[in-house]
Design an enzyme around this catalytic site. Sequence first.
Site, PDB file in Angstrom:
ATOM      1  N   ASP A 255       0.862  -1.192   0.000  1.00 15.09           N
ATOM      2  CA  ASP A 255       0.000   0.000   0.000  1.00 15.09           C
ATOM      3  C   ASP A 255       0.894   1.236   0.000  1.00 15.09           C
ATOM      4  OD1 ASP A 255      -1.703   2.218   0.935  1.00 15.09           O
ATOM      5  OD2 ASP A 255      -3.201   0.655   1.255  1.00 15.09           O
ATOM      6  N   ILE A 256       0.603   2.159  -0.894  1.00 17.36           N
ATOM      7  CA  ILE A 256       1.460   3.330  -1.075  1.00 17.36           C
ATOM      8  C   ILE A 256       1.321   4.338   0.075  1.00 17.36           C
ATOM      9  CG2 ILE A 256      -0.134   4.823  -2.373  1.00 17.36           C
ATOM     10  CD1 ILE A 256       3.474   4.049  -3.390  1.00 17.36           C
TER      11      ILE A 256
ATOM     12  N   HIS B 228     -10.354  -5.500  -2.708  1.00 13.20           N
ATOM     13  CA  HIS B 228      -8.993  -5.691  -2.194  1.00 13.20           C
ATOM     14  C   HIS B 228      -9.008  -5.945  -0.704  1.00 13.20           C
ATOM     15  CE1 HIS B 228      -9.897  -1.351  -2.126  1.00 13.20           C
ATOM     16  NE2 HIS B 228      -9.169  -1.287  -1.026  1.00 13.20           N
TER      17      HIS B 228
ATOM     18  N   HIS C  28      -6.699  -5.585   2.745  1.00 10.97           N
ATOM     19  CA  HIS C  28      -5.548  -4.947   3.391  1.00 10.97           C
ATOM     20  C   HIS C  28      -4.934  -5.953   4.359  1.00 10.97           C
ATOM     21  CE1 HIS C  28      -6.427  -0.567   2.519  1.00 10.97           C
ATOM     22  NE2 HIS C  28      -7.653  -1.055   2.359  1.00 10.97           N
TER      23      HIS C  28
HETATM   24  P1  AMP Z   1      -9.861   1.630   0.395  1.00 10.34           P
HETATM   25  O1  AMP Z   1     -10.475   1.547  -1.000  1.00 10.34           O
HETATM   26  O2  AMP Z   1     -10.642   2.509   1.288  1.00 10.34           O
HETATM   27  O3  AMP Z   1      -9.631   0.269   0.971  1.00 10.34           O
HETATM   28  O4  AMP Z   1      -8.421   2.309   0.227  1.00 10.34           O
HETATM   29  C1  AMP Z   1      -7.610   2.057  -0.901  1.00 10.34           C
HETATM   30  C2  AMP Z   1      -6.183   1.828  -0.480  1.00 10.34           C
HETATM   31  O5  AMP Z   1      -5.403   1.721  -1.667  1.00 10.34           O
HETATM   32  C3  AMP Z   1      -5.558   2.952   0.367  1.00 10.34           C
HETATM   33  O6  AMP Z   1      -4.964   2.379   1.536  1.00 10.34           O
HETATM   34  C4  AMP Z   1      -4.516   3.554  -0.563  1.00 10.34           C
HETATM   35  O7  AMP Z   1      -3.359   4.007   0.131  1.00 10.34           O
HETATM   36  C5  AMP Z   1      -4.191   2.417  -1.494  1.00 10.34           C
HETATM   37  N1  AMP Z   1      -3.729   2.839  -2.810  1.00 10.34           N
HETATM   38  C6  AMP Z   1      -4.337   3.713  -3.639  1.00 10.34           C
HETATM   39  N2  AMP Z   1      -3.620   3.859  -4.782  1.00 10.34           N
HETATM   40  C7  AMP Z   1      -2.534   3.056  -4.656  1.00 10.34           C
HETATM   41  C8  AMP Z   1      -1.402   2.769  -5.477  1.00 10.34           C
HETATM   42  N3  AMP Z   1      -1.251   3.338  -6.679  1.00 10.34           N
HETATM   43  N4  AMP Z   1      -0.473   1.885  -5.026  1.00 10.34           N
HETATM   44  C9  AMP Z   1      -0.616   1.311  -3.811  1.00 10.34           C
HETATM   45  N5  AMP Z   1      -1.655   1.536  -2.989  1.00 10.34           N
HETATM   46  C10 AMP Z   1      -2.605   2.400  -3.394  1.00 10.34           C
END
Ligand code: AMP
Length: 132
Positions: free
Chosen positions: A29-30, A93, A95
């Site tokens: 996660d970025i 996704h 986490h």
């Molecule tokens: P959520 O949809 O609420 O579960 O959050 C989406 C997650 O994806 C967040 O923790 C972001 O930091 C992560 N995220 C979004 N874009 C990217 C990316 N390009 N690379 C890695 N993680 C990402």
Amino acid sequence: MDSIFTKIIKGEIPSYKIAENDSFFAFLDINPNAKGHSLVIPKKQVDKLFDLDAETYSELFLFSRKVAFAIEKVIPCNRVGLTVIGLEVPHAHVHLIPLNNMQDASFSKPKIQITTEEFSSLAHEISKHVKL
Ligand code: AMP
């Protein structure tokens, strides 16, 4: 329309990749809650987790388990937690977050800062321990 995660799978957007097979992809996660915070996604683009077909749903969790074991080998933590939110990116996704306290599981607390070198190194180290 391709989600940002589908673009990552296709290599159109860079990521700190940990593992992939024909159906799933894992990467850091970025904007992590903790070092080693990873995401696992199905290559099939479906918005909501519970809308995945039953087989993909089950396999996603088995794949996530393999990634979680690898995270535990690299990141000192009490345990790896699993959370599903999905309010930001409309592509199912999971986490995986190394936890030492309840705050590490919180998405409201300030995120941690990691350098690009550290992201690369973490992804590389975790990937070495994934047994697919
Ligand atoms: P959520 O949809 O609420 O579960 O959050 C989406 C997650 O994806 C967040 O923790 C972001 O930091 C992560 N995220 C979004 N874009 C990217 C990316 N390009 N690379 C890695 N993680 C990402």
